[in-house]
Design a protein around this motif. Structure first.
Motif, PDB file in Angstrom:
ATOM      1  N   VAL A 287       0.850  -1.178   0.000  1.00 51.92           N
ATOM      2  CA  VAL A 287       0.000   0.000   0.000  1.00 51.92           C
ATOM      3  C   VAL A 287       0.889   1.232   0.000  1.00 51.92           C
ATOM      4  CG1 VAL A 287      -1.760   1.284   1.263  1.00 51.92           C
ATOM      5  CG2 VAL A 287      -1.828  -1.216   1.208  1.00 51.92           C
ATOM      6  N   SER A 288       0.600   2.161  -0.901  1.00 47.16           N
ATOM      7  CA  SER A 288       1.441   3.329  -1.077  1.00 47.16           C
ATOM      8  C   SER A 288       1.555   4.146   0.200  1.00 47.16           C
ATOM      9  CB  SER A 288       0.869   4.190  -2.206  1.00 47.16           C
ATOM     10  OG  SER A 288       1.546   5.428  -2.267  1.00 47.16           O
ATOM     11  N   ASP A 289       2.749   4.702   0.416  1.00 47.33           N
ATOM     12  CA  ASP A 289       2.961   5.578   1.568  1.00 47.33           C
ATOM     13  C   ASP A 289       2.202   6.891   1.414  1.00 47.33           C
ATOM     14  OD1 ASP A 289       4.643   3.726   2.733  1.00 47.33           O
ATOM     15  OD2 ASP A 289       6.456   4.586   1.840  1.00 47.33           O
ATOM     16  N   ASP A 290       1.722   7.155   0.197  1.00 47.96           N
ATOM     17  CA  ASP A 290       0.994   8.394  -0.051  1.00 47.96           C
ATOM     18  C   ASP A 290      -0.434   8.345   0.470  1.00 47.96           C
ATOM     19  OD1 ASP A 290       3.158   9.579  -1.581  1.00 47.96           O
ATOM     20  OD2 ASP A 290       2.650   8.134  -3.139  1.00 47.96           O
ATOM     21  N   LEU A 291      -0.907   7.163   0.861  1.00 37.83           N
ATOM     22  CA  LEU A 291      -2.283   7.017   1.300  1.00 37.83           C
ATOM     23  C   LEU A 291      -2.424   7.353   2.782  1.00 37.83           C
ATOM     24  CD1 LEU A 291      -3.188   3.664  -0.517  1.00 37.83           C
ATOM     25  CD2 LEU A 291      -3.617   5.998  -1.280  1.00 37.83           C
ATOM     26  N   GLN A 292      -3.387   8.210   3.086  1.00 42.13           N
ATOM     27  CA  GLN A 292      -3.659   8.605   4.464  1.00 42.13           C
ATOM     28  C   GLN A 292      -5.029   8.075   4.876  1.00 42.13           C
ATOM     29  OE1 GLN A 292      -3.185  12.826   5.077  1.00 42.13           O
ATOM     30  NE2 GLN A 292      -1.400  12.961   3.726  1.00 42.13           N
TER      31      GLN A 292
ATOM     32  N   PHE B  10      -2.903  12.606  -1.618  1.00 44.46           N
ATOM     33  CA  PHE B  10      -2.652  13.982  -2.041  1.00 44.46           C
ATOM     34  C   PHE B  10      -1.498  14.095  -3.034  1.00 44.46           C
ATOM     35  CE2 PHE B  10      -4.773  14.432   2.041  1.00 44.46           C
ATOM     36  CZ  PHE B  10      -5.608  15.523   1.853  1.00 44.46           C
ATOM     37  N   LYS B  11      -0.907  12.990  -3.423  1.00 49.73           N
ATOM     38  CA  LYS B  11       0.339  13.012  -4.190  1.00 49.73           C
ATOM     39  C   LYS B  11       0.252  13.878  -5.442  1.00 49.73           C
ATOM     40  CE  LYS B  11       3.799   9.964  -6.276  1.00 49.73           C
ATOM     41  NZ  LYS B  11       4.205   8.548  -6.520  1.00 49.73           N
TER      42      LYS B  11
ATOM     43  N   LEU C 163      -7.265  12.034  -4.714  1.00 49.11           N
ATOM     44  CA  LEU C 163      -7.953  10.742  -4.717  1.00 49.11           C
ATOM     45  C   LEU C 163      -8.540  10.472  -3.338  1.00 49.11           C
ATOM     46  CD1 LEU C 163      -5.479   8.438  -6.698  1.00 49.11           C
ATOM     47  CD2 LEU C 163      -7.499   9.648  -7.539  1.00 49.11           C
ATOM     48  N   VAL C 164      -9.809  10.119  -3.332  1.00 51.06           N
ATOM     49  CA  VAL C 164     -10.495   9.768  -2.092  1.00 51.06           C
ATOM     50  C   VAL C 164     -11.170   8.419  -2.278  1.00 51.06           C
ATOM     51  CG1 VAL C 164     -12.286  10.401  -0.444  1.00 51.06           C
ATOM     52  CG2 VAL C 164     -10.923  12.191  -1.542  1.00 51.06           C
ATOM     53  N   TYR C 165     -10.935   7.503  -1.360  1.00 53.47           N
ATOM     54  CA  TYR C 165     -11.574   6.183  -1.378  1.00 53.47           C
ATOM     55  C   TYR C 165     -12.447   6.089  -0.130  1.00 53.47           C
ATOM     56  CZ  TYR C 165      -7.528   5.124  -4.426  1.00 53.47           C
ATOM     57  OH  TYR C 165      -6.572   5.144  -5.401  1.00 53.47           O
ATOM     58  N   ILE C 166     -13.721   5.772  -0.318  1.00 49.94           N
ATOM     59  CA  ILE C 166     -14.632   5.714   0.834  1.00 49.94           C
ATOM     60  C   ILE C 166     -15.206   4.305   0.952  1.00 49.94           C
ATOM     61  CG2 ILE C 166     -16.587   6.792   1.987  1.00 49.94           C
ATOM     62  CD1 ILE C 166     -16.346   9.129   0.041  1.00 49.94           C
TER      63      ILE C 166
END
Length: 419
Positions: A55-60, A89-90, A132-135
């Motif tokens: 999982v990318s480190d860019d994902l919060q 937010f990358k 990008l937003v994942y819900i």
């Protein structure tokens, strides 16, 4: 303050691209309405692919205190649960530039599956400097009301808050929360989803046009309710996929069902079928075998994508068998080609939260009447609404509402036969 959306010309190009996308979605099932997840094929064909993906480190990862019931003012409706969403937010150009937001609406699976499997969003984010937003969908993954999965799935009373209308209200609330938090008032939002998630995307755009400027609904069977779409359309597409891959493969599959029935009717016939297909445990009825085969063919067609092209894989197995072999040995060769396992057909599996959750959804509002008509490579099996209703009543003690989706979300044309 008047927050009229302002956005750059290149965002218009993205809208044009969305309008040009055409996709056909299908799913598999017999007595139960099939799952529609855009990622199920990856999981079924290569379970290690997702679990091993970094999982990318860019994902919060964030959690939002979501309202239990958006449509009722009884005291219990004000309860909340922690709903998971993830942001990247990358590539985002920022609120000052009115950079767009792409919101992926989770379907009937935990959110972590989508994060590593949906490449379209990352590609689009690069091109349009999008956030990008994942819900995650309520009742899946970590977005569980009532404190635990056991309590949430306890009975129809706790499951009663588990439906698409609540889900899209969840998404709308989180999207508005994100825009307010980031002061991204002028950032246009496009909601994105595949299959059931695509249905949610289109419905959110319909019900909350002030939240989303547009929706990309890929493979979304929003008209597969009541009698709007012919019941047998799905398996006609499955058949078309196999026939286009190989005429001889199609004919072999089509002719195999009567052979299965013939052998099953003989003394020790089920033992013979168990041996031919190397089943994990002895068959107790021939329908076990036929349902498993039918689901395999349908799943292969639903996820017939590169690089594997599972329909071609199955047909190569069937067509590549020795010409002297009997028809069921050829069918089994296709089964092995699709997935080389120690045993087949009735493997022991634990029911996942996804399966349990989707069963509730289909037994409440997602009554998609998929049946099998004449002229396919399968034996005819019309969708029986009466049997389906009784089946759901036995499991949950509630009756499905087969007309609710068309009543609440609308439909393309009026057909008096619907009612």
């Amino acid at each position: 303050m008047n927050y009229s959306p302002k956005f750059p010309v290149k965002w218009v190009k993205f809208m044009v691209m969305i309008l040009s996308i055409v996709s056909t979605g299908i799913a598999a099932g017999w007595t139960d309405i099939p799952r529609l997840s855009p990622t199920r094929g990856i999981i079924m064909e290569d379970p290690d692919l997702l679990s091993s993906a970094a999982v990318s480190d860019d994902l919060q990862t964030c959690y939002y205190p979501q309202t239990l019931d958006h449509f009722n003012y009884q005291p219990q409706s004000y309860g909340t649960f922690q709903q998971r969403y993830v942001m990247n937010f990358k590539y985002w150009g920022g609120a000052n530039n009115s950079a767009p937001i792409l919101a992926y609406l989770g379907a009937e699976s935990p959110l972590n599956v989508s994060l590593t499997a949906i490449g379209f969003l990352n590609d689009s984010a690069v091109s349009f400097n999008a956030l990008l937003v994942y819900i995650e969908h309520r009742y899946y993954g970590k977005s569980i009301p009532f404190g635990s999965r056991e309590e949430a799935f306890k009975n129809a009373s706790t499951l009663g808050y588990f439906n698409s209308a609540q889900a899209i209200a969840d998404y709308a609330e989180i999207i508005m929360h994100i825009k307010s938090k980031l002061r991204a008032f002028y950032s246009p939002v496009i909601v994105v989803g595949g299959s059931y998630g695509g249905m949610l995307a289109s419905w959110l755009r319909l019900k909350y046009p002030h939240v989303a400027l547009g929706a990309l609904a890929s493979s979304a069977p929003i008209l597969y309710f009541d009698k709007i779409t012919p019941s047998g359309a799905y398996y006609s597409v499955v058949t078309k996929d196999f026939r286009e891959a190989s005429e001889s493969c199609y004919q072999t599959i089509r002719n195999s069902w009567s052979v299965i029935d013939k052998i099953a009717s003989q003394p020790n016939g089920l033992s013979t079928l168990s041996m031919i297909f190397n089943t994990c445990k002895p068959l107790t009825k021939s329908s076990e075998l036929k349902i498993a085969l039918k689901n395999m063919y349908a799943l292969a067609a639903q996820y017939n994508s590169p690089p594997r092209y599972p329909v071609t894989v199955i047909c190569r197995g069937i067509d590549g068998a020795n010409e002297t072999q009997d028809i069921l040995s050829k069918i089994f060769a296709g089964v092995v080609a699709y997935g080389n396992l120690s045993c087949y057909i009735n493997q022991q599996t634990n029911e996942s939260e996804t399966t349990e959750g989707w069963r509730w959804q289909t037994c409440s509002e997602m009554v998609i009447p998929i049946g099998i008509g004449n002229g396919t490579m399968f034996q005819p099996a019309p969708f029986n609404l009466t049997s389906f209703i009784q089946h759901c009543k036995t499991i949950f003690g509630v009756l499905p509402r087969p007309h609710w989706v068309t009543s609440y979300y609308g439909y393309k044309t009026y057909s008096p036969e619907i009612w």
